[in-house]
Every structure is written in structure tokens, then in C-alpha cells.
Design an enzyme around this catalytic site. Structure first.
Site, PDB file in Angstrom:
ATOM      1  N   VAL A  67      -0.120   6.955   2.186  1.00 10.28           N
ATOM      2  CA  VAL A  67       0.994   6.774   1.768  1.00 10.28           C
ATOM      3  C   VAL A  67       0.977   8.655   0.297  1.00 10.28           C
ATOM      4  CG1 VAL A  67       3.141   6.163  -0.661  1.00 10.28           C
ATOM      5  CG2 VAL A  67       1.196   4.386   0.861  1.00 10.28           C
ATOM      6  N   CYS A  68       0.381   9.260   0.568  1.00  6.07           N
ATOM      7  CA  CYS A  68       0.480  10.407  -0.047  1.00  6.07           C
ATOM      8  C   CYS A  68       1.221  11.696   0.970  1.00  6.07           C
ATOM      9  CB  CYS A  68      -1.146  11.305  -1.053  1.00  6.07           C
ATOM     10  SG  CYS A  68      -1.107   9.917  -2.334  1.00  6.07           S
ATOM     11  N   THR A  69       0.698  11.225   1.898  1.00  7.86           N
ATOM     12  CA  THR A  69       0.950  12.306   3.353  1.00  7.86           C
ATOM     13  C   THR A  69       2.387  11.912   3.566  1.00  7.86           C
ATOM     14  OG1 THR A  69      -0.995  11.744   4.362  1.00  7.86           O
ATOM     15  CG2 THR A  69       0.785  11.943   5.932  1.00  7.86           C
ATOM     16  N   LEU A  76       5.017  13.465   0.965  1.00 11.96           N
ATOM     17  CA  LEU A  76       4.823  14.332   0.408  1.00 11.96           C
ATOM     18  C   LEU A  76       5.158  15.177   2.035  1.00 11.96           C
ATOM     19  CD1 LEU A  76       1.334  15.399  -1.191  1.00 11.96           C
ATOM     20  CD2 LEU A  76       3.988  15.555  -2.519  1.00 11.96           C
TER      21      LEU A  76
END
Length: 164
Positions: A53-55, A58
Site C-alpha cells: 500500500v505504501c508503494t 507514494l
């Protein structure tokens, strides 16, 4: 745990080491919230480098950085990993925004989003040119993230209500 700062209140000031890729060269430096006065800032607190999810989050923000810049805003990503991890993450995914290292989670605690033993809650704070929180979103589970459209809508509202 501290409470998250409410809209209209000062954003907790901080100083963190960070890294940003500039034409493939990693530029490391110190990032201070107080030095951003005069322009809006989007603080993106994310749990971890190279997580799904972070990838996605961002990468989405990087691909739309011009939309933030068009509104006069800067975007900083903040997570508990160190600068080497951030640099690798940025290189792997061609991230073009500064990634700041809150390794002791002091900034996450000051924003009321630290989770003891688990890291932090995925959160976004839009800080206005005067250093006050304009808008915030603190996720309960962190399995999704705020879209660029949502963030730029709140930024646009900020610029239309700012008397400058």
C-alpha cells in the site's frame, strides 16, 4: 499518546533527516517544518518502505507531483525506516519526493499517530503557509490511502481562502 493536531492549530514542529532523488543522485539533508513557512506542505506519514500500500501511495503521489506544485505545495513522506532504506525505496520506485526518517517515532508521537509496537497510522496532514494544520486524515487500518484528487481539492480550498 498525544492527540492529533486539530485543523486550525499549529502543526508540531520537527527536524528530521531525509533523502530525495535529484536526477538519480541521492541528496541527503535536514528537513525542518519551520523552514516551510510561506508555502503549503503535505505531510504523508506511511508505515513502511517497499510495502504494497505504501508503494502504491507514494508512486501515485510522485506521478502527480505537478498537481501539488501547481497549487504551491510541497510533499514530504515520513516513516520510521532509516535513510538507506528510504534511498533504496526511492531508487526502486523512482520516487521524486523527500522521504524523511522518523526512526525514533518522536514526530509520529507528536502528531498522535504512533502505534506502540506497530509503527504508525497511515496519515496525511496538510499544513498551511502559516504552519497550521489545514486538513488531516488519520486511517484506522491503513489499507487504503487518500487520493491525489482528494488532497489537491483540500489544497485548492486552502489557496482560495488564504487572504494573501
Amino acid at each position: 499518546m498525544s492527540r492529533t493536531p486539530a485543523p486550525g492549530t499549529p502543526a508540531p514542529d520537527f527536524e528530521l533527516p531525509g533523502v530525495v532523488l535529484d536526477d538519480g543522485t541521492a541528496q541527503r539533508g535536514t528537513y525542518r517544518l519551520s523552514e516551510q513557512r510561506g508555502t503549503p506542505l503535505v505531510l504523508v506519514f506511511y508505515p513502511g518502505d517497499n510495502t504494497p500500500v505504501c508503494t502504491k501511495q507514494l508512486c501515485a503521489y510522485t506521478s502527480e507531483l505537478d498537481a501539488f506544485r501547481d497549487l504551491g505545495a510541497t510533499v514530504w513522506g515520513i516513516s520510521p525506516q532509516g535513510l538507506d532504506s528510504h534511498e533504496s525505496f526511492a531508487r526502486t520506485h523512482r520516487l521524486a519526493l523527500p522521504l524523511l526518517a522518523d526512526t525514533d517515532r518522536a514526530v509520529s508521537r507528536s502528531y498522535g499517530i504512533a502505534l506502540p509496537g506497530l509503527g504508525l497510522r497511515r496519515s496525511v496532514f496538510i499544513v498551511d503557509a502559516d504552519g497550521n494544520v489545514h486538513w488531516k486524515h488519520v486511517a484506522l487500518a491503513g489499507l487504503s490511502f487518500q487520493t491525489t484528487d482528494t488532497l489537491t481539492t483540500h489544497l485548492a480550498a486552502l489557496t482560495t481562502t488564504d487572504p494573501r
